[in-house]
Design an enzyme around this catalytic site. Structure first.
Site, short mmCIF file in Angstrom:
data_model
loop_
_atom_site.label_atom_id
_atom_site.label_comp_id
_atom_site.label_asym_id
_atom_site.label_seq_id
_atom_site.Cartn_x
_atom_site.Cartn_y
_atom_site.Cartn_z
N SER A 147 0.80 -1.24 -0.04
CA SER A 147 0.11 -0.04 0.14
C SER A 147 0.89 1.20 -0.02
O SER A 147 1.94 1.37 0.70
CB SER A 147 -0.92 -0.07 0.97
OG SER A 147 -1.84 1.19 1.34
N THR A 194 -11.23 3.17 -14.14
CA THR A 194 -10.06 3.97 -14.98
C THR A 194 -9.06 4.27 -13.70
O THR A 194 -9.44 4.34 -12.44
CB THR A 194 -10.90 5.49 -15.13
OG1 THR A 194 -11.44 5.38 -16.15
CG2 THR A 194 -9.71 6.56 -15.31
N CYS A 214 -8.52 0.77 13.00
CA CYS A 214 -9.68 0.39 13.08
C CYS A 214 -10.27 -0.24 14.36
O CYS A 214 -11.38 0.04 14.61
CB CYS A 214 -9.72 -0.90 12.25
SG CYS A 214 -8.44 -1.02 10.62
C1 LIG Z 1 -2.75 -0.46 6.72
C2 LIG Z 1 -2.74 -1.96 6.48
C3 LIG Z 1 -3.38 -2.50 5.43
C4 LIG Z 1 -4.65 -1.76 4.58
O1 LIG Z 1 -4.08 -0.82 3.66
P1 LIG Z 1 -5.07 0.36 3.49
O2 LIG Z 1 -4.28 0.85 1.96
O3 LIG Z 1 -5.33 1.19 4.49
O4 LIG Z 1 -6.38 -0.17 2.68
C5 LIG Z 1 -3.38 -4.02 5.25
N1 LIG Z 1 -2.69 -4.63 6.02
C6 LIG Z 1 -1.88 -4.06 6.77
C7 LIG Z 1 -0.90 -4.98 7.65
C8 LIG Z 1 -1.95 -2.84 7.11
O5 LIG Z 1 -1.00 -2.38 8.12
#
Ligand SMILES: *Cc1c(COP(=O)(O)O)cnc(C)c1O
Length: 380
Positions: free
Chosen positions: A200, A238, A326
């Site tokens: 990410s 897109t 979360c």
């Molecule tokens: C933050 C995180 C995610 C989620 O990624 P996002 O881009 O915020 O949806 C998934 N797995 C781990 C281990 C994370 O730390």
């Protein structure tokens, strides 16, 4: 205004100035749709494919094996649900762990409601998942395994390589969520026996809302977004062009600076621990003593409730977390600490400090001092 210290980089990170600079032209001048055939579109596509090359290089993948998505959550969902749906004729048993991110856990729970069986492997007191337990959990009908690379709450690094070799011999598809490991550990999908890997952008100083799934060429996959034929028909819609450009720039910077960052994070961690040792307050580190991500320090101050501590830290200008973004905000105990079976007093007082590129060792020292002062005050 008082000084503020941000130690919650496992939740998200600020965008690097070079990332923003790289993105800007793709919001203003090069705004074509990468699927369009005219020059605007071609320009956009060219830039996007160059970005794909760079992100692929970051994890040592072939560019065709990379699917851009809206973030780590979508990449995890694509891997779990897209993998399971494509494999369901072969078997309906999935293995994961009880300390995964909710993006993996809730995707698995969703599959349980549609006829799959999921085994949730436990973790030990250090947050480690056992290779032997994984071996014992594998069945004839096991088709997919998802184990995170490094845990986002306590930082424990899992034995992905050993697990992967075992699973590869049995032809079981293996996914790893490497969202937290990316940027602090070198990642190579050519060397690691994994079939899918999630990353990410916003956890490595890229923009929010963009991520990628590495999907090995031969891995069965069922898309879950239907529409246009973007991303080789594996993810319609897109593309987030500016986000993808920024993501690529963030991976390049992370590659350049990794050694330097690691060194700083190690010193930050040491600085905090030393400050607490000197101050004589009671504390205990959660997670594995050696096999841990360098930027995550999870620590309990027994006798001081997590929420109370976080509130007081915030008042003192220090941003920390109770675990995943979360679960913070609710008084529920973190599922990770619960799975690690820590004593109540320890689990209920856990605080996660996570370091990033704009932090300094002095900040870590000051934050640790503030934490020590709060603990002493609250215990009086
Ligand atoms: C933050 C995180 C995610 C989620 O990624 P996002 O881009 O915020 O949806 C998934 N797995 C781990 C281990 C994370 O730390």
């Amino acid at each position: 205004m008082q000084e503020r210290i941000y130690l919650d980089h496992a939740s998200t990170t600020p965008v690097h100035p070079r990332v923003l600079e790289a993105m800007y032209p793709y919001l203003t001048q090069v705004y074509g749709n990468p699927s369009s055939v005219h020059s605007y579109g071609r320009e956009a596509r060219q830039a996007m494919e160059k970005a794909r090359d760079r992100v692929a290089a970051f994890i040592d993948a072939d560019p065709q094996e990379l699917i851009f998505a809206s973030g780590g959550t979508e990449a995890d969902n694509m891997a779990i649900i897209g993998g399971a749906m494509a494999l369901r004729e072969r078997g309906r048993h999935i293995i994961t762990s009880s300390i995964e991110h909710h993006a993996v856990l809730h995707a698995c729970e969703h599959l349980e409601r549609s006829g799959f069986e999921v085994t949730y492997l436990p973790a030990d007191e250090t947050g480690m998942i056992s290779v032997d337990e994984l071996k014992r959990a594998v069945r004839e009908d096991t088709v997919l395994v998802s184990i995170m690379y490094g845990n986002n709450e306590v930082g424990t690094i899992q034995p992905i390589e050993e697990m992967g070799h075992f699973l590869r011999e049995r032809g079981i598809v293996f996914h790893t969520d490497a969202v937290q490991a990316a940027g602090v550990l070198p990642l190579s999908v050519k060397q690691l026996p994994v079939d899918m890997m999630s990353i990410s952008a916003h956890k490595i100083n890229g923009p929010k809302g963009v991520g990628a799934l590495y999907l090995g060429r031969k891995v069965p996959f069922a898309p879950h977004l239907h529409g246009g034929s973007q991303e080789r028909k594996r993810r319609a819609g897109t593309e987030n062009l500016a986000g993808i450009i920024g993501f690529a720039e963030a991976t390049v910077i992370a590659g350049e600076e990794m050694a330097e960052r690691l060194d700083k994070y190690r010193r930050m961690r040491q600085a905090m621990l030393s400050r607490w040792d000197d101050s004589g307050i009671a504390y205990v580190v959660n997670g594995h003593p050696d096999k841990h991500l360098p930027h995550i320090l999870n620590v309990s101050f027994p006798g001081v409730q997590t929420e109370t501590m976080l509130m007081n830290l915030d008042l003192a200008g220090v941003a920390a977390a109770s675990g995943s973004a979360c679960t913070s905000g609710s008084l529920e105990l973190s599922h990770v600490l619960t799975a690690m079976c820590l004593e109540d007093a320890r689990a209920q007082s856990a605080i996660r400090f996570s370091f990033g590129i704009t932090n300094t060792v002095e900040e870590a020292e000051r934050a640790a001092q503030k934490a020590a002062d709060i603990v002493r005050r609250l215990k009086r």
